[in-house]
Design an enzyme around this catalytic site. Structure first.
Site, short mmCIF file in Angstrom:
data_model
loop_
_atom_site.label_atom_id
_atom_site.label_comp_id
_atom_site.label_asym_id
_atom_site.label_seq_id
_atom_site.Cartn_x
_atom_site.Cartn_y
_atom_site.Cartn_z
N SER A 184 -4.67 -10.83 -4.79
CA SER A 184 -3.66 -10.16 -3.98
C SER A 184 -2.49 -11.13 -3.74
O SER A 184 -1.87 -11.58 -4.69
CB SER A 184 -4.27 -9.66 -2.67
OG SER A 184 -3.43 -8.74 -2.03
N ASP A 239 -4.95 1.19 -6.86
CA ASP A 239 -4.60 0.23 -5.82
C ASP A 239 -3.27 0.62 -5.18
O ASP A 239 -2.25 0.75 -5.87
CB ASP A 239 -4.50 -1.17 -6.44
CG ASP A 239 -4.40 -2.28 -5.40
OD1 ASP A 239 -4.09 -1.99 -4.24
OD2 ASP A 239 -4.64 -3.44 -5.77
N HIS A 273 -7.85 -1.59 -4.30
CA HIS A 273 -7.54 -3.00 -4.12
C HIS A 273 -8.80 -3.88 -4.13
O HIS A 273 -8.74 -5.03 -4.56
CB HIS A 273 -6.80 -3.18 -2.79
CG HIS A 273 -6.08 -4.47 -2.67
ND1 HIS A 273 -5.07 -4.86 -3.52
CD2 HIS A 273 -6.22 -5.49 -1.77
CE1 HIS A 273 -4.61 -6.04 -3.16
NE2 HIS A 273 -5.29 -6.44 -2.11
#
Length: 709
Positions: free
Chosen positions: A558, A644, A682
């Site tokens: 991320s 995501d 995610h």
């Protein structure tokens, strides 16, 4: 002779971005549209290429998977937690992907149940079986899980795509019947009113921002009242603010928490007055962050109004202004107060000092001016460790549940006797196969950053690994949002350590390990400090002899994926292989588009490049996608999920395409790979066996590239 696989070549379609007088060609922007069959075909081709290039890793991947599986107690139970008249827990069953959430009535088991791993315990009531919920689905995640005050109804929310838009359902725990057709498009957070007459939930806007609280009327049997329409009770129009919804531990109030990266505001409503209006605890003040715990007639508040590392304050329940806050623990530099848990007789204050977590217990004392007596710090006998307040839903309790772990000590759940400070170990995460923590060592190192700042590193290795400059190593980092990557135990990590790999965590600026100032020195116009800190940590691992200069890998996900992309551009020669998970590598494009999820709220983390040319120029100088150099790069594995909503799959897809056409390294020896989970968000796959296989693949890639097949 085996034919070398040929990587996919993404088509180039003219697209120009224009801001602040600069025109930037971005020919891979077309990959953003996941409804385009050509985009899906390209992602499929990338997956096929990754599979072909890594085909030789099949045995290693299977070995790592089996190591994770055999070290894990597959049929296992959490430590039961008491709440009102029940013991709540979850358990897993060998061969099943998801936990079973269950409870036992206190009347059937006055003492904490001693649960067996042989099967379902006596008197068990299954509230929710994740395996049943997942039938026919490729993905399953729960957003919220709330039992009504009378214990009869369960409200829960489910996501079956990874997009983090949930369907809220209500289940009658007396009959097992799901009584609601489902509330679609909900966000995180659920809260019951007293009497179970109403259920509050959040909704998200087109940018996936929770921005509304709705009230849903429920009948006595858990079904929707005929003709009753849900009512909007609060809406946050400032796009910078995110929303949370919860119930106070003392079960007297529903709380709405609103926050940007710099500013927060809380609103509360008595659970006995579901048709009433939420009252503001203290109006938002730009730059003031606070968190609230309701406890009887008091509010306990952690805030940064007077000190950047925060302080603890007390206010009357009726307070409507920060002027009502009286200081209990004043702020101190480098002594970050990060949270407060309030109980009927004590407070548990979460702290951070010298990069390590702490828990301070304070007895309530009505006779004291501050409302608390002299407390004590919960002791931990480790070099590097993390301690956290665990699940403590019961307001009136003689014990506090705490969780302690380290790089070598598995997650350990304790009950702390509040009156005496005595710790009782309830359960330590089982690690099968003869794991012995004495065979491993953990160290705290310090890297010297470019500006002379000392940056902490947590390191773990087998005891028989010497710092002689020959070992392979993996350095993990994050460094954003004031999120701290505290030392933690990992079963999967043992597959690195037992092959002689040194594993280290770089506690770089931009995170919160060393207090608020640590975060501020690695955000906005100081963001590049995060990246140079990581490179300094890599240098320290090599110069100290813990890792060989040509055998160092790096990993991050991320915002940590942004870190990976940035350090590759900054110092590609220092790394042999990199895993970038759901990487935020096209940061400037995203932050320039306020219509995308998260963007407006992110301007307080990165700056606003739309309005400010200096911010645009600064971000343009580090965003990974736009700064790839024509030099040799490490082997790279980028992983992402098609659904995501936090970091769109397009970012790593574009990044990989540009890397392949730019870098000069031999991609047969140092491949650049993209792996997309076509039904995931995610966090990747959600079933535990699927997640273990995903992890095994990622570890096998890194091990192979580091020469540890």
């Amino acid at each position: 002779m085996t034919e070398t696989p040929t990587p996919p070549v993404a088509a180039k379609i003219e697209h120009v971005r224009e801001h602040h007088g600069e025109s930037v060609s971005d020919p891979y922007e077309w990959l953003r549209d996941k409804t385009n069959p050509e985009v899906i075909a390209h992602l499929g081709a990338e997956n096929a290429y990754t599979e072909a290039v890594t085909a030789h890793l099949g045995d290693l991947e299977e070995s790592v998977f089996q190591e994770i599986k055999t070290r894990t107690q597959e049929t296992d139970l959490s430590v039961p937690v008491r709440h009102d008249g029940w013991w709540y827990y979850s358990r897993t069953v060998a061969g099943q992907q998801y936990p079973i959430h269950a409870r036992i009535a206190l009347a059937d088991s006055p003492q904490r149940p001693e649960l067996s791993t042989e099967g379902a315990p006596e008197h068990e009531q299954i509230m929710l079986d994740g395996n049943a919920e997942a039938e026919g689905e490729s993905f399953l995640a729960f957003g919220a899980f709330e039992v009504s005050y009378d214990g009869n109804l369960l409200a829960y929310s489910v996501d079956t795509s990874g997009e983090e838009r949930f369907t809220v359902r209500v289940k009658d725990l007396r009959t097992g019947e799901v009584t609601e057709p489902g509330i679609e498009g909900a966000g995180y957070g659920l809260a019951w009113s007293a009497g179970s007459s109403h259920l509050f939930y959040t909704r998200v806007d087109d940018a996936w921002r929770p921005f509304q609280v709705w009230r849903h009327e429920v009948s006595a049997d858990g079904a929707t009242e005929e003709g009753a329409a849900d009512v909007l009770v609060f809406q946050e129009d400032d796009e910078r603010f995110w929303m949370g919804l919860e119930t106070s531990r003392d079960e007297t109030h529903i709380l709405i928490g609103l926050g940007t990266k710099n500013t927060t505001e809380y609103r509360i409503l008595p659970v006995t007055d579901p048709l009433g209006e939420f009252r503001v605890v203290a109006p938002r003040e730009e730059g003031v962050e606070y968190a609230v715990e309701v406890a009887g007639e008091d509010l306990w508040i952690v805030h940064n109004k007077n000190h950047r590392d925060s302080e603890l304050a007390r206010a009357p329940l009726t307070s409507t202004s920060s002027a009502d806050w009286s200081t209990v623990i004043p702020g101190r530099d480098g002594h970050r107060i990060s949270g407060i848990d309030a109980f009927a007789s004590h407070l548990a204050v979460s702290l951070r000092s010298e990069g390590l977590t702490q828990v301070l217990v304070l007895p309530l004392d009505p006779a004291s001016e501050t409302g608390v007596g002299e407390g004590y710090q919960v002791p931990v006998d480790e070099v590097v460790f993390s301690i956290d307040v665990g699940a403590n839903p019961q307001f009136a309790t003689p014990t506090l549940r705490v969780v302690i772990e380290s790089l070598v000590t598995p997650r350990s759940v304790y009950d702390l006797e509040l009156a005496t400070g005595e710790l009782t170990l309830l359960k330590r995460q089982p690690v099968l196969g003869g794991y012995d923590p004495e065979e491993y060592v953990q160290h705290r190192l310090w890297a010297t950053a470019a500006d002379g700042t000392q940056v902490p590193i947590s390191l773990v290795a087998r005891k028989d690994v010497s710092p002689d400059g020959t070992a392979p190593g993996v350095l993990y980092g994050y460094g954003s949002y004031e999120i701290s990557i505290d030392p933690y135990f990992s079963v999967a990590r043992l597959s690195y350590l037992d092959r002689g790999v040194v594993y280290a965590i770089a506690h770089i600026r931009g995170g919160g390990e060393m207090g608020r100032g640590w975060y501020e020195q690695g955000r906005m116009e100081h963001k590049k400090t995060t990246f140079t800190d990581f490179v300094s940590c890599a240098d320290e691992l090599v110069s100290s002899g813990w890792v060989a200069a040509d055998r160092l890998g790096a990993a991050g996900g991320s915002a940590g994926g942004l870190l990976m992309g940035a350090v590759l551009n900054l110092a590609p020669e220092k790394f042999r292989a990199v895993h970038a998970a759901v990487p935020f590598v096209d940061a400037l494009t995203t932050i320039l588009d306020p219509s995308l999820p998260l963007t407006v709220g992110e301007w307080e983390e990165w700056g606003n490049p739309v309005e400010h040319a200096e911010v645009y120029d600064y971000m343009r100088g580090y965003t990974p996608y736009e700064n790839i150099r024509e030099v040799d790069y490490p082997a790279i594995l980028a992983t992402t999920g098609l659904n995501d909503t936090r970091v769109f799959f397009v970012e790593p897809a574009k990044w990989v395409a540009r890397l392949r056409e730019t870098v000069t390294s031999d991609q047969a020896q140092r491949p650049i790979l993209l792996k997309t989970e076509m039904v995931a968000g995610h966090g990747g796959k959600t079933g535990r066996y699927d997640a273990w296989r995903e992890t095994a693949f990622e570890l096998a890639f890194m091990l192979d590239q580091l020469g540890v097949g």
